[in-house]
Design an enzyme around this catalytic site. Structure first.
Site, PDB file in Angstrom:
ATOM      1  CG  ASP A  31      -1.959  -1.132   1.178  1.00 19.35           C
ATOM      2  OD1 ASP A  31      -1.905  -1.946   0.247  1.00 19.35           O
ATOM      3  OD2 ASP A  31      -2.786  -1.209   2.097  1.00 19.35           O
ATOM      4  CE  LYS A 136      -3.574  -4.372   1.035  1.00 20.72           C
ATOM      5  NZ  LYS A 136      -4.225  -3.524   2.022  1.00 20.72           N
ATOM      6  CB  CYS A 169      -2.203  -2.676   5.270  1.00 13.35           C
ATOM      7  SG  CYS A 169      -3.848  -1.955   5.131  1.00 13.35           S
TER       8      CYS A 169
HETATM    9  C1  C5J Z   1      -3.054   0.570   5.544  1.00 15.21           C
HETATM   10  C2  C5J Z   1      -4.806   1.759   6.660  1.00 15.21           C
HETATM   11  N1  C5J Z   1      -2.551   0.396   4.342  1.00 15.21           N
HETATM   12  N2  C5J Z   1      -4.001   2.219   7.618  1.00 15.21           N
HETATM   13  N3  C5J Z   1      -4.324   1.041   5.624  1.00 15.21           N
HETATM   14  O1  C5J Z   1      -2.385   0.366   6.535  1.00 15.21           O
HETATM   15  O2  C5J Z   1      -5.992   2.017   6.684  1.00 15.21           O
END
Ligand code: C5J
Length: 233
Positions: A31, A136, A169
């Site tokens: 991400d 995702k 994540c």
């Molecule tokens: C991730 C989030 N990528 N913090 N998402 O950690 O909402």
């Protein structure tokens, strides 16, 4: 592997060093999207200081470059939702009091929506056409995705994991992967959180109890292990 004919590398890690067969290892970058990294995206709508995540970019870049050099499988993930929000549970969209909600128009397009500028990966770590991108809808990379099929197809047993955020994540993906039998080695300086104390604890939780979810290493240790494999070849 392109440059390394010794397929096994020993990585200095906690709670103990780990040997990985590089041909059965994938680099998984979680991400690294503008929505989490830049002002005006999802992360900032939740009230976070997004500048706290910038420290992970350089370490990830150096491991990504080494992985590309050795021909390692590289997988990027992106969290986000379909434009009609059919894969976004109301419980996720409606919670809290963000400045903008998922799907609302923002300065980088609709917040956390696939295809919008904010949903894309930051230019510094942009995937090559040959690399895999997993979209995702949740925090984990396995839930409602083709991740398991991809790993099986390439014969992957080990994951080098980095990205953002450490306790959300990254941790969710490591836990999902651990339950599916993968060895997860998390690159500490290649992860970051809006909350430094959660970053520390997120890493501690992975390596505690003899490595209950996996191993924790550094980008320097991964580079060293890859380099040593090359010189042994
Ligand atoms: C991730 C989030 N990528 N913090 N998402 O950690 O909402």
């Amino acid at each position: 592997m392109a440059n390394s004919s010794d397929p096994v590398g020993k990585i200095v890690a906690e709670p103990e060093p780990i040997e990985l067969d590089w041909t059965k290892t994938a680099l998984v970058i979680i991400d690294m999207q503008r929505d989490f990294m830049e002002p005006g995206g999802f992360g900032e709508t939740l009230g976070n200081d997004v500048s706290r995540l910038a420290r992970a970019v350089k370490p990830i870049g150096s491991v990504l470059s080494a992985a590309r050099d050795t021909g390692m499988l590289v997988i990027h993930t992106r969290e986000g939702h379909l434009p009609d929000l059919s894969d976004a549970p109301p419980a996720k969209v409606e919670r809290g009091a963000p400045s903008l909600r998922i799907g609302d128009p923002g300065p980088m397009g609709r917040i956390l929506i696939r295809g919008e500028a904010g949903h894309d990966i930051i230019p510094e770590l942009y995937p090559l056409d040959s690399e895999i991108v997993i979209d995702k809808p949740g925090k984990g990379a396995f839930y409602a995705t083709e991740m398991s099929d991809v790993l099986q197809k390439y014969g992957i047993e080990n994951l080098l994991v980095c990205g953002v955020t450490t306790e959300v994540c990254v941790n969710t993906t490591v836990r999902e992967a651990n339950d599916r039998g993968y060895r997860c080695v998390v690159i500490s300086d290649g992860c970051a959180s809006y909350f430094p104390e959660f970053h520390e604890m997120g890493l501690k939780m992975i390596k505690a109890q003899g490595g209950i979810f996996g191993w924790v290493t550094s980008s320097a240790a991964v580079l060293e292990a890859l380099e040593t494999s090359k010189t042994l070849a």
